[in-house]
Design a protein around this motif. Structure first.
Motif, PDB file in Angstrom:
ATOM      1  N   MET A   1       0.862  -1.187   0.000  1.00  0.00           N
ATOM      2  CA  MET A   1       0.000   0.000   0.000  1.00  0.00           C
ATOM      3  C   MET A   1       0.891   1.226   0.000  1.00  0.00           C
ATOM      4  O   MET A   1       1.969   1.219   0.605  1.00  0.00           O
ATOM      5  CB  MET A   1      -0.879  -0.006   1.254  1.00  0.00           C
ATOM      6  CG  MET A   1      -1.845   1.151   1.345  1.00  0.00           C
ATOM      7  SD  MET A   1      -3.109   1.174   0.070  1.00  0.00           S
ATOM      8  CE  MET A   1      -4.257  -0.039   0.684  1.00  0.00           C
ATOM      9  N   ALA A   2       0.451   2.273  -0.676  1.00  0.00           N
ATOM     10  CA  ALA A   2       1.226   3.519  -0.746  1.00  0.00           C
ATOM     11  C   ALA A   2       0.398   4.665  -0.178  1.00  0.00           C
ATOM     12  O   ALA A   2      -0.819   4.728  -0.361  1.00  0.00           O
ATOM     13  CB  ALA A   2       1.626   3.816  -2.185  1.00  0.00           C
ATOM     14  N   GLN A   3       1.116   5.571   0.498  1.00  0.00           N
ATOM     15  CA  GLN A   3       0.478   6.762   1.042  1.00  0.00           C
ATOM     16  C   GLN A   3       1.469   7.917   1.051  1.00  0.00           C
ATOM     17  O   GLN A   3       2.678   7.703   1.083  1.00  0.00           O
ATOM     18  CB  GLN A   3      -0.056   6.499   2.452  1.00  0.00           C
ATOM     19  CG  GLN A   3       0.970   5.965   3.420  1.00  0.00           C
ATOM     20  CD  GLN A   3       0.329   5.466   4.708  1.00  0.00           C
ATOM     21  OE1 GLN A   3      -0.842   5.698   4.972  1.00  0.00           O
ATOM     22  NE2 GLN A   3       1.103   4.782   5.520  1.00  0.00           N
ATOM     23  N   VAL A   4       0.942   9.125   0.993  1.00  0.00           N
ATOM     24  CA  VAL A   4       1.787  10.313   1.022  1.00  0.00           C
ATOM     25  C   VAL A   4       1.396  11.148   2.238  1.00  0.00           C
ATOM     26  O   VAL A   4       0.230  11.206   2.624  1.00  0.00           O
ATOM     27  CB  VAL A   4       1.666  11.127  -0.294  1.00  0.00           C
ATOM     28  CG1 VAL A   4       0.326  11.799  -0.441  1.00  0.00           C
ATOM     29  CG2 VAL A   4       2.781  12.134  -0.426  1.00  0.00           C
ATOM     30  N   PHE A   5       2.405  11.749   2.851  1.00  0.00           N
ATOM     31  CA  PHE A   5       2.207  12.574   4.043  1.00  0.00           C
ATOM     32  C   PHE A   5       2.480  14.031   3.708  1.00  0.00           C
ATOM     33  O   PHE A   5       3.450  14.350   3.024  1.00  0.00           O
ATOM     34  CB  PHE A   5       3.128  12.101   5.168  1.00  0.00           C
ATOM     35  CG  PHE A   5       2.746  10.748   5.697  1.00  0.00           C
ATOM     36  CD1 PHE A   5       1.953  10.647   6.823  1.00  0.00           C
ATOM     37  CD2 PHE A   5       3.158   9.595   5.052  1.00  0.00           C
ATOM     38  CE1 PHE A   5       1.585   9.401   7.315  1.00  0.00           C
ATOM     39  CE2 PHE A   5       2.800   8.341   5.535  1.00  0.00           C
ATOM     40  CZ  PHE A   5       2.009   8.243   6.667  1.00  0.00           C
ATOM     41  N   VAL A   6       1.620  14.896   4.228  1.00  0.00           N
ATOM     42  CA  VAL A   6       1.698  16.332   3.999  1.00  0.00           C
ATOM     43  C   VAL A   6       2.020  16.994   5.332  1.00  0.00           C
ATOM     44  O   VAL A   6       1.362  16.732   6.336  1.00  0.00           O
ATOM     45  CB  VAL A   6       0.368  16.867   3.432  1.00  0.00           C
ATOM     46  CG1 VAL A   6       0.433  18.363   3.215  1.00  0.00           C
ATOM     47  CG2 VAL A   6       0.002  16.139   2.145  1.00  0.00           C
ATOM     48  N   SER A   7       3.058  17.819   5.339  1.00  0.00           N
ATOM     49  CA  SER A   7       3.465  18.517   6.548  1.00  0.00           C
ATOM     50  C   SER A   7       3.474  20.016   6.274  1.00  0.00           C
ATOM     51  O   SER A   7       4.079  20.470   5.301  1.00  0.00           O
ATOM     52  CB  SER A   7       4.858  18.044   6.972  1.00  0.00           C
ATOM     53  OG  SER A   7       5.287  18.726   8.110  1.00  0.00           O
ATOM     54  N   LYS A   8       2.800  20.761   7.104  1.00  0.00           N
ATOM     55  CA  LYS A   8       2.706  22.218   6.959  1.00  0.00           C
ATOM     56  C   LYS A   8       2.209  22.616   5.575  1.00  0.00           C
ATOM     57  O   LYS A   8       2.656  23.594   4.990  1.00  0.00           O
ATOM     58  CB  LYS A   8       4.038  22.873   7.279  1.00  0.00           C
ATOM     59  CG  LYS A   8       4.486  22.621   8.708  1.00  0.00           C
ATOM     60  CD  LYS A   8       5.820  23.240   9.012  1.00  0.00           C
ATOM     61  CE  LYS A   8       6.219  22.870  10.425  1.00  0.00           C
ATOM     62  NZ  LYS A   8       7.580  23.220  10.733  1.00  0.00           N
ATOM     63  N   GLY A   9       1.288  21.803   5.029  1.00  0.00           N
ATOM     64  CA  GLY A   9       0.660  22.116   3.749  1.00  0.00           C
ATOM     65  C   GLY A   9       1.449  21.739   2.521  1.00  0.00           C
ATOM     66  O   GLY A   9       1.037  22.014   1.400  1.00  0.00           O
ATOM     67  N   ILE A  10       2.611  21.089   2.699  1.00  0.00           N
ATOM     68  CA  ILE A  10       3.492  20.716   1.590  1.00  0.00           C
ATOM     69  C   ILE A  10       3.710  19.205   1.616  1.00  0.00           C
ATOM     70  O   ILE A  10       3.910  18.620   2.690  1.00  0.00           O
ATOM     71  CB  ILE A  10       4.869  21.429   1.699  1.00  0.00           C
ATOM     72  CG1 ILE A  10       4.704  22.944   1.751  1.00  0.00           C
ATOM     73  CG2 ILE A  10       5.814  20.998   0.597  1.00  0.00           C
ATOM     74  CD1 ILE A  10       4.311  23.600   0.462  1.00  0.00           C
ATOM     75  N   ILE A  11       3.705  18.565   0.449  1.00  0.00           N
ATOM     76  CA  ILE A  11       3.989  17.131   0.371  1.00  0.00           C
ATOM     77  C   ILE A  11       5.384  16.887   0.943  1.00  0.00           C
ATOM     78  O   ILE A  11       6.352  17.501   0.502  1.00  0.00           O
ATOM     79  CB  ILE A  11       3.897  16.625  -1.083  1.00  0.00           C
ATOM     80  CG1 ILE A  11       2.465  16.777  -1.603  1.00  0.00           C
ATOM     81  CG2 ILE A  11       4.362  15.171  -1.176  1.00  0.00           C
ATOM     82  CD1 ILE A  11       2.310  16.499  -3.088  1.00  0.00           C
ATOM     83  N   ASP A  12       5.467  16.003   1.926  1.00  0.00           N
ATOM     84  CA  ASP A  12       6.701  15.775   2.662  1.00  0.00           C
ATOM     85  C   ASP A  12       7.382  14.470   2.256  1.00  0.00           C
ATOM     86  O   ASP A  12       8.538  14.463   1.860  1.00  0.00           O
ATOM     87  CB  ASP A  12       6.395  15.769   4.158  1.00  0.00           C
ATOM     88  CG  ASP A  12       7.628  15.768   5.032  1.00  0.00           C
ATOM     89  OD1 ASP A  12       8.720  16.097   4.535  1.00  0.00           O
ATOM     90  OD2 ASP A  12       7.498  15.448   6.221  1.00  0.00           O
ATOM     91  N   TYR A  13       6.666  13.361   2.364  1.00  0.00           N
ATOM     92  CA  TYR A  13       7.270  12.075   2.003  1.00  0.00           C
ATOM     93  C   TYR A  13       6.207  11.067   1.592  1.00  0.00           C
ATOM     94  O   TYR A  13       5.024  11.232   1.866  1.00  0.00           O
ATOM     95  CB  TYR A  13       8.139  11.528   3.132  1.00  0.00           C
ATOM     96  CG  TYR A  13       7.416  11.117   4.392  1.00  0.00           C
ATOM     97  CD1 TYR A  13       7.012   9.794   4.595  1.00  0.00           C
ATOM     98  CD2 TYR A  13       7.148  12.030   5.399  1.00  0.00           C
ATOM     99  CE1 TYR A  13       6.359   9.414   5.754  1.00  0.00           C
ATOM    100  CE2 TYR A  13       6.505  11.665   6.562  1.00  0.00           C
ATOM    101  CZ  TYR A  13       6.110  10.346   6.734  1.00  0.00           C
ATOM    102  OH  TYR A  13       5.454   9.980   7.875  1.00  0.00           O
TER     103      TYR A  13
END
Length: 134
Positions: free
Chosen positions: A80-92
């Motif tokens: 499974m793949a997921q993306v994390f957003v930190s402070k409104g910006i794609i992080d990892y």
């Protein structure tokens, strides 16, 4: 610029579902895949950003977009793949294998599919993709 076709394809599907994902889509043009951390059970891809991404920044912090299944001849039961957003910006980006075993290299053959209610069930197959057998 993101050099990995797999990473670009995953982001394409993740950012093609709901309005939040679609609003993040322009950020991809300002991302570079800076670090790959193969953990044995998965992969973390950390992104660096370039100037200009700020105009596509979201107000939400700590968001996560998931719902992409990954099948490949290099994987047992898939991932499974997921993306994390930190402070409104794609992080990892994180890919994790369901059976806890992920190869220490880029997947060359894969089928990615939107799962859940956020998308349309779209699929992307790698150019090298043949039948997946295990």
């Amino acid at each position: 610029m993101i050099s990995s076709k797999l990473v670009l394809d995953i982001l394409d599907l993740l950012l093609d579902g709901d309005e939040y994902g679609k609003s993040l889509r322009p950020q991809v043009n300002y991302l570079t895949d800076a670090k790959y951390d193969y953990t044995g059970a998965g992969l973390f891809v950390t992104f660096q950003t370039s100037d200009g991404i700020e105009k596509y920044k979201r107000l939400e912090d700590g968001m996560r977009l998931d719902g992409i299944s990954v099948a490949s001849s290099a994987l047992g039961v898939g991932a499974m793949a997921q993306v994390f957003v930190s402070k409104g910006i794609i992080d990892y980006l994180e890919i994790w294998s369901y059976d806890g075993e992920y190869p220490n290299r880029e997947l060359n053959d894969y089928i990615l599919k939107q799962e859940g209610s956020f998308g349309t069930g779209r699929e992307i197959k790698s150019p090298e993709q043949g039948p997946i057998t295990k």
